[in-house]
Design an enzyme around this catalytic site. Structure first.
Site, PDB file in Angstrom:
ATOM      1  N   ASP A  48      28.197 -46.539  58.627  1.00 27.74           N
ATOM      2  CA  ASP A  48      26.591 -46.679  59.167  1.00 27.74           C
ATOM      3  C   ASP A  48      26.503 -46.121  60.497  1.00 27.74           C
ATOM      4  O   ASP A  48      27.312 -46.597  61.443  1.00 27.74           O
ATOM      5  CB  ASP A  48      26.279 -48.006  58.913  1.00 27.74           C
ATOM      6  CG  ASP A  48      24.690 -48.220  58.960  1.00 27.74           C
ATOM      7  OD1 ASP A  48      24.015 -47.761  58.288  1.00 27.74           O
ATOM      8  OD2 ASP A  48      24.008 -48.818  60.134  1.00 27.74           O
TER       9      ASP A  48
ATOM     10  N   ASP B   7      20.865 -58.286  38.254  1.00 29.08           N
ATOM     11  CA  ASP B   7      20.943 -59.590  38.477  1.00 29.08           C
ATOM     12  C   ASP B   7      21.299 -60.289  37.382  1.00 29.08           C
ATOM     13  O   ASP B   7      20.851 -60.332  36.196  1.00 29.08           O
ATOM     14  CB  ASP B   7      19.449 -60.014  38.947  1.00 29.08           C
ATOM     15  CG  ASP B   7      19.324 -61.816  38.946  1.00 29.08           C
ATOM     16  OD1 ASP B   7      20.376 -62.064  39.095  1.00 29.08           O
ATOM     17  OD2 ASP B   7      18.239 -62.030  38.710  1.00 29.08           O
TER      18      ASP B   7
ATOM     19  N   ASP C 101      30.480 -50.074  52.624  1.00 25.31           N
ATOM     20  CA  ASP C 101      29.700 -49.885  53.641  1.00 25.31           C
ATOM     21  C   ASP C 101      29.937 -50.674  54.902  1.00 25.31           C
ATOM     22  O   ASP C 101      30.223 -51.732  54.770  1.00 25.31           O
ATOM     23  CB  ASP C 101      28.017 -50.057  53.027  1.00 25.31           C
ATOM     24  CG  ASP C 101      27.272 -48.977  53.674  1.00 25.31           C
ATOM     25  OD1 ASP C 101      27.459 -48.589  54.883  1.00 25.31           O
ATOM     26  OD2 ASP C 101      26.304 -48.643  53.266  1.00 25.31           O
TER      27      ASP C 101
ATOM     28  N   ASP D  90      23.286 -58.718  41.899  1.00 29.07           N
ATOM     29  CA  ASP D  90      24.633 -59.343  42.513  1.00 29.07           C
ATOM     30  C   ASP D  90      25.972 -58.701  42.143  1.00 29.07           C
ATOM     31  O   ASP D  90      25.912 -57.543  41.028  1.00 29.07           O
ATOM     32  CB  ASP D  90      24.862 -60.945  42.140  1.00 29.07           C
ATOM     33  CG  ASP D  90      24.572 -60.950  40.497  1.00 29.07           C
ATOM     34  OD1 ASP D  90      25.237 -60.530  39.842  1.00 29.07           O
ATOM     35  OD2 ASP D  90      23.589 -61.604  40.266  1.00 29.07           O
TER      36      ASP D  90
ATOM     37  N   GLU E 238      27.817 -41.808  58.712  1.00 25.88           N
ATOM     38  CA  GLU E 238      26.467 -41.621  58.593  1.00 25.88           C
ATOM     39  C   GLU E 238      26.093 -40.847  60.061  1.00 25.88           C
ATOM     40  O   GLU E 238      26.152 -41.609  61.179  1.00 25.88           O
ATOM     41  CB  GLU E 238      25.458 -42.742  58.149  1.00 25.88           C
ATOM     42  CG  GLU E 238      24.106 -42.115  58.205  1.00 25.88           C
ATOM     43  CD  GLU E 238      23.173 -43.605  58.237  1.00 25.88           C
ATOM     44  OE1 GLU E 238      21.867 -43.606  57.688  1.00 25.88           O
ATOM     45  OE2 GLU E 238      23.589 -44.755  58.527  1.00 25.88           O
TER      46      GLU E 238
ATOM     47  N   HIS F 206      19.621 -45.004  49.874  1.00 23.35           N
ATOM     48  CA  HIS F 206      18.679 -46.230  49.879  1.00 23.35           C
ATOM     49  C   HIS F 206      17.719 -46.215  51.082  1.00 23.35           C
ATOM     50  O   HIS F 206      16.822 -47.016  51.412  1.00 23.35           O
ATOM     51  CB  HIS F 206      19.745 -47.138  50.158  1.00 23.35           C
ATOM     52  CG  HIS F 206      20.426 -47.203  51.405  1.00 23.35           C
ATOM     53  ND1 HIS F 206      21.655 -46.370  51.683  1.00 23.35           N
ATOM     54  CD2 HIS F 206      20.354 -47.981  52.618  1.00 23.35           C
ATOM     55  CE1 HIS F 206      21.753 -46.420  52.727  1.00 23.35           C
ATOM     56  NE2 HIS F 206      21.373 -47.431  53.415  1.00 23.35           N
ATOM     57  N   ASP F 207      17.939 -45.119  52.004  1.00 22.45           N
ATOM     58  CA  ASP F 207      16.875 -44.777  53.033  1.00 22.45           C
ATOM     59  C   ASP F 207      15.760 -43.854  53.064  1.00 22.45           C
ATOM     60  O   ASP F 207      14.963 -43.830  53.974  1.00 22.45           O
ATOM     61  CB  ASP F 207      17.762 -44.516  54.479  1.00 22.45           C
ATOM     62  CG  ASP F 207      18.671 -45.723  54.991  1.00 22.45           C
ATOM     63  OD1 ASP F 207      17.991 -46.964  54.864  1.00 22.45           O
ATOM     64  OD2 ASP F 207      19.558 -45.490  55.586  1.00 22.45           O
TER      65      ASP F 207
END
Length: 553
Positions: free
Chosen positions: A199, A21, A98, A29, A255, A328-329
């Site tokens: 995705d 950040d 993504d 960001d 994915e 991330h999942d």
């Protein structure tokens, strides 16, 4: 085998809101990524996969897109994105975006129009169905708990959402939708991006008669048999490739929930012109019981090895694989597949050696290169992930023991991977000067980039060593793979070889010393190249979580 940059490249995945950040608002960001490009380059990686930074109401942290061609001002807007792309290309780094093409946000203009009336021109951009005897159109459930259908009072019909209620599924049956998608993909290609991670791409073709699932209590079987690999999936992907993808030198990775050994090659077969790679989840869903991730089952090492063995055999002649142990999942890989307590450093390095010595393109998730671990917030109030919170509320409604359920959350929540990147030991781990959007893991004072930069034996520097070795030795990219000990409960031993070199990798996935009982390996004719330990290196036994990479003389 055709050699290409995306087979030889190493991918570094960034979850932007948790990376760095620069504004002090607690949200990572794009300028934060720009600030850390030299760090990323120093790892030796070639490609950055950037999780969604498009306009979004963030019901599912950006995987609900309201404008596919706009970069969210939350992340710095289009100027920041252009600077990022330029800064990456100047450093020889490629950018993979993504793309979420199975569903949009309900705040996308298409859906706003679609819900207005049954005869709206955009109605057919989504799936609308009347109720069935006063109930939803079928018994499908969302990936995030509850029915996959939501009733909309404006037209008194239901729309399909395989994910959150704010993520309506797009109707790829409609050629206008496919045209719109082709334009979106082409827009980013012309902008100069180097590829796409698509995705849940295995879900874009629906069984449009929407049959009830005959597996209401087995979510994995429902995904495979009803949600994934629909009747027109390959038609759609081939069309996308022909119309757009084939016109650019890019990489594509899909994915693939619900993709298995029976159909995986169909997506990536070089003769079919669809995708370059897929993410299958046979090893990532390995501990999921019939009820999914919050119904975990025991996993054996032979089962884990079999997944890698079977997929390598399946893809080796006509396809290409994706090698990853976290993203991330999922939970942090050292907490899930290693020992994040007593043997934290050793097991984090062992898993790195596994990643960088398998055949396929390797993906590293931010923070894994320093061995970031799962978090264990004391209260459900500290969690943010929509999947976690929905499953919590469902469990509570079903009268589950919530104290025990919190232990499951500690183990399985997607927030484990989403805690802010641990840059240093200062407040908020150097991620932000403000209050982070998600609490920092308490172990940031001991596990962070700054501490490990100056430690030659750190996890971070081991990652650099392994990446450099892989880049210098293409046997690790293209060479044959053979598992030596499929049935062994504790050791994972395999060879990588081509006409020039033969390597053997020995990994001890246990807290105990293990004897190497495979005399046919002839380890006395081999030389140690890399080890994760500064001592030992015996060819007769491996220390707890010891990893050796040896070359035959």
């Amino acid at each position: 085998m055709q050699k290409t940059w995306w087979k030889e490249g190493v991918v570094y995945q960034i979850y932007p809101r948790s990376f760095k950040d620069t504004t002090g608002n607690g949200l990572g960001d794009i300028y934060g990524i720009i600030k850390k490009l030299d760090y990323i380059k120093s790892l030796g990686v070639d490609i950055i996969w950037l999780c969604p930074v498009y306009e979004s109401p963030n019901d599912d942290n950006g995987y609900d897109i309201s404008d596919y061609k706009a970069i969210s001002e939350d992340f710095g807007g289009s100027d920041a994105f252009d600077q990022l792309l330029d800064g990456m290309h100047k450093r020889g780094l490629k950018l993979v975006m993504d793309l979420v093409l199975n569903h949009s946000s309900d705040e996308h203009n298409w859906f706003k129009e679609s819900r207005k009336s049954k005869d709206n021109p955009y109605r057919d951009y989504y799936f609308w169905k009347p109720s069935k005897h006063g109930n939803p159109p079928n018994n499908w459930t969302s990936f995030f708990s509850g029915s996959a259908w939501k009733k909309d009072d404006i037209t008194d019909e239901y729309f399909l959402h395989l994910f959150t209620k704010k993520q309506p599924d797009l109707n790829w049956e409609n050629p206008k939708v496919r045209e719109e998608i082709h334009k979106i993909v082409d827009y980013w290609c012309r902008k100069g991006v180097d590829g796409f991670r698509m995705d849940v791409i295995s879900l874009i073709s629906k069984q449009i008669n929407f049959p009830d699932s005959i597996y209401p209590n087995d979510y994995g079987k429902t995904i495979k048999n009803y949600y994934a690999n629909g009747p027109k999936i390959h038609k759609y992907l081939n069309e996308l490739n022909k119309e757009v993808l084939s016109k650019y030198d890019i990489m594509t990775v899909g994915e693939g929930p619900g993709i298995d050994l029976n159909n995986g090659l169909d997506y990536v077969n070089v003769d079919r012109n669809e995708l370059n790679m897929i993410f299958h989840f046979d090893h990532m869903f390995i501990d999921n019981g019939p009820g999914g991730k919050y119904d975990p089952i025991e996993v054996s090492l032979p089962h884990f090895k079999k997944v890698f063995n079977d997929w390598d055999i399946k893809l080796k002649d006509k396809g290409w694989g994706s090698i990853f142990l976290g993203n991330h999942d999922f939970s942090r890989m050292v907490s899930r597949f290693g020992n994040d307590k007593k043997y934290h450093t050793e097991s984090a390095k062992l898993l790195a050696m596994l990643l960088f010595t398998l055949r396929g393109t390797v993906y590293v998730y931010q923070g894994d290169e320093i061995g970031m671990t799962n978090v264990a917030y004391s209260s459900i109030e500290d969690y943010n992930d929509v999947e976690t919170l929905n499953s919590w509320h469902e469990a509570k409604a079903n009268g589950k023991n919530m104290e025990k359920y919190l232990d499951l959350v500690h183990m399985q929540s997607r927030d484990n991977a989403r805690t802010p990147m641990q840059w240093n030991s200062t407040k908020n781990s150097g991620f932000s000067k403000g209050k982070p959007w998600l609490k920092v893991n308490e172990n940031y004072k001991t596990i962070n980039v700054e501490t490990q930069e100056n430690d030659t034996n750190s996890v971070l520097n081991f990652y650099r060593e392994m990446i450099a070795f892989r880049k210098a030795n293409t046997t690790m990219v293209y060479g044959d793979y053979k598992c030596i000990n499929e049935k062994d409960e504790f050791l994972f031993i395999y060879t990588r070889s081509d006409h020039e070199n033969r390597y053997v990798i020995l990994l001890n996935f246990s807290d105990d010393i293990q004897s190497i009982k495979h005399p046919d390996l002839n380890l006395d004719t081999s030389t140690l190249v890399i080890s994760n330990l500064s001592i030992s290196h015996s060819i007769k036994e491996l220390q707890p979580w010891e990893a050796q990479l040896r070359k035959y003389n």
